[in-house]
Enzyme design. Structure first.
Site, short mmCIF file in Angstrom:
data_model
loop_
_atom_site.label_atom_id
_atom_site.label_comp_id
_atom_site.label_asym_id
_atom_site.label_seq_id
_atom_site.Cartn_x
_atom_site.Cartn_y
_atom_site.Cartn_z
N GLY A 189 44.62 8.26 -4.38
CA GLY A 189 45.09 7.06 -3.69
C GLY A 189 45.38 5.89 -4.59
N HIS B 197 37.43 -2.77 -11.80
CA HIS B 197 37.97 -4.12 -11.55
C HIS B 197 36.97 -5.00 -10.83
CE1 HIS B 197 42.19 -2.22 -11.93
NE2 HIS B 197 41.64 -2.48 -13.10
N VAL C 276 37.56 -2.93 -5.22
CA VAL C 276 36.46 -3.91 -5.31
C VAL C 276 35.57 -3.81 -4.06
CG1 VAL C 276 37.71 -5.50 -6.84
CG2 VAL C 276 37.96 -5.75 -4.35
N CYS D 42 27.21 -20.25 -16.41
CA CYS D 42 26.11 -19.48 -17.05
C CYS D 42 26.26 -17.98 -16.82
CB CYS D 42 24.76 -19.98 -16.51
SG CYS D 42 24.41 -19.42 -14.84
N GLU E 124 52.57 10.22 -1.78
CA GLU E 124 53.86 10.42 -2.46
C GLU E 124 53.59 10.59 -3.95
OE1 GLU E 124 55.47 6.70 -1.23
OE2 GLU E 124 54.35 5.60 -2.74
C1 BV8 Z 1 44.40 -6.54 -18.87
C2 BV8 Z 1 40.79 -6.73 -8.73
C3 BV8 Z 1 44.16 -7.15 -21.13
C4 BV8 Z 1 41.03 -8.04 -8.08
C5 BV8 Z 1 42.90 -5.90 -9.63
C6 BV8 Z 1 53.48 -5.46 -18.16
C7 BV8 Z 1 53.42 -4.08 -18.34
C8 BV8 Z 1 52.21 -3.41 -18.31
C9 BV8 Z 1 51.01 -4.10 -18.10
C10 BV8 Z 1 51.08 -5.45 -17.90
C11 BV8 Z 1 52.30 -6.14 -17.93
N1 BV8 Z 1 52.03 -7.44 -17.71
C12 BV8 Z 1 50.69 -7.63 -17.54
C13 BV8 Z 1 50.10 -6.42 -17.68
C14 BV8 Z 1 48.66 -6.14 -17.59
C15 BV8 Z 1 48.23 -6.09 -16.13
C16 BV8 Z 1 49.01 -5.06 -15.35
O1 BV8 Z 1 48.76 -3.88 -15.44
N2 BV8 Z 1 49.98 -5.55 -14.56
C17 BV8 Z 1 50.79 -4.63 -13.77
C18 BV8 Z 1 51.00 -5.23 -12.37
C19 BV8 Z 1 52.09 -4.39 -14.48
N3 BV8 Z 1 46.84 -5.70 -16.17
C20 BV8 Z 1 45.88 -6.63 -16.34
O2 BV8 Z 1 46.10 -7.83 -16.38
C21 BV8 Z 1 44.47 -6.08 -16.52
N4 BV8 Z 1 43.86 -6.68 -17.66
O3 BV8 Z 1 45.43 -5.98 -19.10
O4 BV8 Z 1 43.62 -7.13 -19.83
C22 BV8 Z 1 44.71 -8.51 -21.32
C23 BV8 Z 1 43.82 -9.57 -21.39
C24 BV8 Z 1 44.32 -10.84 -21.63
C25 BV8 Z 1 45.72 -11.07 -21.73
C26 BV8 Z 1 46.61 -9.98 -21.59
C27 BV8 Z 1 46.10 -8.70 -21.38
C28 BV8 Z 1 43.60 -6.38 -15.30
C29 BV8 Z 1 44.13 -5.64 -14.11
C30 BV8 Z 1 43.13 -5.75 -12.95
C31 BV8 Z 1 43.71 -6.59 -11.85
N5 BV8 Z 1 42.77 -6.62 -10.72
N6 BV8 Z 1 42.00 -5.90 -8.64
C32 BV8 Z 1 41.02 -7.92 -6.57
O5 BV8 Z 1 41.22 -6.82 -6.03
O6 BV8 Z 1 40.82 -8.97 -5.94
S1 BV8 Z 1 44.26 -4.91 -9.49
C33 BV8 Z 1 44.32 -4.23 -7.94
O7 BV8 Z 1 45.62 -3.74 -7.81
C34 BV8 Z 1 43.46 -3.02 -7.74
O8 BV8 Z 1 42.22 -3.15 -8.34
C35 BV8 Z 1 44.28 -1.88 -8.27
O9 BV8 Z 1 44.00 -1.65 -9.62
C36 BV8 Z 1 45.66 -2.40 -8.17
C37 BV8 Z 1 46.39 -1.75 -7.02
O10 BV8 Z 1 46.54 -0.44 -7.33
P1 BV8 Z 1 46.19 0.70 -6.25
O11 BV8 Z 1 44.73 0.71 -6.00
O12 BV8 Z 1 46.81 1.91 -6.80
O13 BV8 Z 1 46.87 0.25 -4.90
P2 BV8 Z 1 48.42 0.31 -4.51
O14 BV8 Z 1 48.59 -0.40 -3.23
O15 BV8 Z 1 49.23 -0.11 -5.70
O16 BV8 Z 1 48.70 1.86 -4.28
C38 BV8 Z 1 48.07 2.52 -3.21
C39 BV8 Z 1 48.37 3.99 -3.43
O17 BV8 Z 1 47.69 4.75 -2.43
C40 BV8 Z 1 49.85 4.32 -3.31
O18 BV8 Z 1 50.21 5.24 -4.31
C41 BV8 Z 1 49.95 4.97 -1.90
O19 BV8 Z 1 50.96 5.97 -1.86
C42 BV8 Z 1 48.60 5.61 -1.79
N7 BV8 Z 1 48.10 5.74 -0.42
C43 BV8 Z 1 48.11 4.82 0.57
N8 BV8 Z 1 47.51 5.34 1.66
C44 BV8 Z 1 47.10 6.60 1.35
C45 BV8 Z 1 47.48 6.87 0.03
N9 BV8 Z 1 47.25 8.05 -0.58
C46 BV8 Z 1 46.61 9.00 0.15
N10 BV8 Z 1 46.20 8.82 1.43
C47 BV8 Z 1 46.43 7.64 2.06
N11 BV8 Z 1 46.01 7.47 3.32
ZN ZN Z 2 25.23 -20.93 -13.41
#
Ligand code: BV8
Ligand code: ZN
Length: 241
Positions: free
Chosen positions: A180, A109, A93, A120, A210
Site C-alpha cells: 500500500g 516518518h 504515522v 529540549c 495498481e
Molecule cells: C529527506 C510524515 C533528506 C508526516 C511524510 C525531488 C526528488 C526526489 C526526492 C525529493 C525531491 N524533492 C524533495 C525530495 C525529498 C522528499 C521527497 O521524497 N519528496 C517527494 C514528494 C518527491 N523527501 C523528504 O523530504 C524526506 N526527507 O529527504 O531528508 C533531506 C534533508 C534536508 C534537506 C533535503 C533533504 C522526508 C519525507 C517524509 C515526509 N513525511 N509523512 C505526516 O504524515 O504528517 S510523507 C507521507 O507521504 C507518508 O509518510 C508517506 O511516506 C508518503 C505518502 O506515501 P504513501 O504512504 O505511499 O501514500 P500514497 O497516498 O502516496 O499512496 C497510497 C498507495 O496505496 C497508492 O499506491 C495506492 O494505490 C495504494 N492503495 C490505496 N488503497 C489501497 C492501496 N493498495 C492496496 N489496497 C488498498 N485498499
Molecule cells: Zn522542552
C-alpha cells in the site's frame, strides 16, 4: 514459498490504513487534495503558522483515534503470532500496526500520537484524545516551549537510528512485502532497491491496487485491495508451511 524460518520485512504505506478509514495522500479523496500536504508537512509551515499546522494534525489525530486496525494489519499480526520473524517498516504515522498487535514496528516518518519539544526535544504522548487541541499549541512540561508533532516533515532527515536499524534488517530479510505505498517519497522509496542490492536472494512481493515505480523491481505484484489480498496471502503461507 515462505518457510517458517524465513525472515519477513514489510514496508507499509497509507494504502494499508485506507480500509480503516484513514485517507491516503494521493488518490481521489487523498489528504493532499484537501490540504496542500507539501505546504503543511514542513518545518517552514510550522515556523510560519504553528496554529494552522497543529489544527491540521488535530483533525488527523481525531480521525485516526476513531479508527481501528483492518484485516490487513491483523493479517501481519497473525503471521507474527504463528511464529514468523516479521518486522514492519511503516511510513504511516498512525498506530494501527501496534493496535493490531504487531510487536516489531519501526516508524520511518514518526508517530502522530507523539509530540516533541521544539527546544529540549523531550518526547511526550497525548494524555487522551479529549486533550487534542487544548491548548491549540501544546507546551513542554519540562521547559514550557512549544511542542510539535513527532513526525518527519519534508526536508527533514529521518531518524538515523531507525534508518540504520531498517538497513540491517533488510540485509538479512528473505521476503520483503511492500504494502500500500506509491513508492514516491524518498528515502523510503529507495529501501527496496538498497535491500535488493545488499541481498541478491531477496524476494519482493508488492501489494497494491495498481502498479507503482517499484513494480519493475519486485518478483510479484499482487493487485487488489490489500485488506483482502494480504489475509489471503498470509493464510496460504501458514497453510503451506
Ligand atoms: C529527506 C510524515 C533528506 C508526516 C511524510 C525531488 C526528488 C526526489 C526526492 C525529493 C525531491 N524533492 C524533495 C525530495 C525529498 C522528499 C521527497 O521524497 N519528496 C517527494 C514528494 C518527491 N523527501 C523528504 O523530504 C524526506 N526527507 O529527504 O531528508 C533531506 C534533508 C534536508 C534537506 C533535503 C533533504 C522526508 C519525507 C517524509 C515526509 N513525511 N509523512 C505526516 O504524515 O504528517 S510523507 C507521507 O507521504 C507518508 O509518510 C508517506 O511516506 C508518503 C505518502 O506515501 P504513501 O504512504 O505511499 O501514500 P500514497 O497516498 O502516496 O499512496 C497510497 C498507495 O496505496 C497508492 O499506491 C495506492 O494505490 C495504494 N492503495 C490505496 N488503497 C489501497 C492501496 N493498495 C492496496 N489496497 C488498498 N485498499
Ligand atoms: Zn522542552
Amino acid at each position: 514459498m515462505i518457510s517458517r524460518e524465513s525472515k519477513i520485512t514489510v514496508i507499509s504505506g497509507s494504502g494499508i490504513s485506507k480500509a480503516s478509514g484513514i485517507p491516503t495522500f494521493r488518490g481521489k479523496d487523498g489528504l493532499w487534495k484537501q490540504y496542500d500536504f507539501m505546504e503543511l508537512a514542513t518545518p517552514q509551515a510550522f515556523q510560519r503558522d504553528p496554529h494552522l499546522v497543529w489544527e491540521w494534525y488535530y483533525w488527523r489525530l481525531g480521525l485516526i483515534s476513531q479508527t481501528k486496525p483492518n484485516k490487513a494489519h491483523l493479517a501481519l499480526k497473525t503471521l507474527e503470532q504463528a511464529g514468523w520473524d516479521i518486522v514492519i517498516l511503516t511510513q504511516n504515522v498512525d498506530n494501527l500496526h501496534e493496535r493490531a498487535g504487531s510487536s516489531k514496528v519501526l516508524h520511518l516518518h514518526g508517530e502522530i500520537f507523539k509530540r516533541r519539544c521544539t527546544q529540549c526535544l523531550d518526547i511526550s504522548f497525548w494524555p487522551s484524545s479529549e486533550e487534542f487541541g487544548i491548548p491549540n499549541i501544546p507546551t513542554c512540561s519540562k521547559c514550557n516551549s512549544n511542542l510539535r508533532p513527532a513526525v518527519v516533515w519534508f526536508n527533514e532527515t529521518l531518524d538515523p537510528k531507525i534508518v540504520n536499524e531498517s538497513y540491517s534488517r533488510l540485509k538479512e530479510t528473505d521476503f520483503l512485502l511492500i504494502v500500500g505505498t506509491s513508492g514516491l517519497v524518498y528515502p523510503a522509496a529507495n529501501f527496496p532497491y538498497i535491500a535488493k542490492q545488499e541481498n541478491r536472494y531477496l524476494e519482493i512481493y508488492e501489494f497494491n491496487l495498481e502498479s507503482t515505480p517499484l513494480s519493475s523491481l519486485v518478483n510479484r505484484t499482487i493487485l487488489g485491495p490489500v485488506e483482502n489480498t494480504l489475509p489471503e496471502f498470509v493464510s496460504k503461507v501458514i497453510k503451506e508451511s
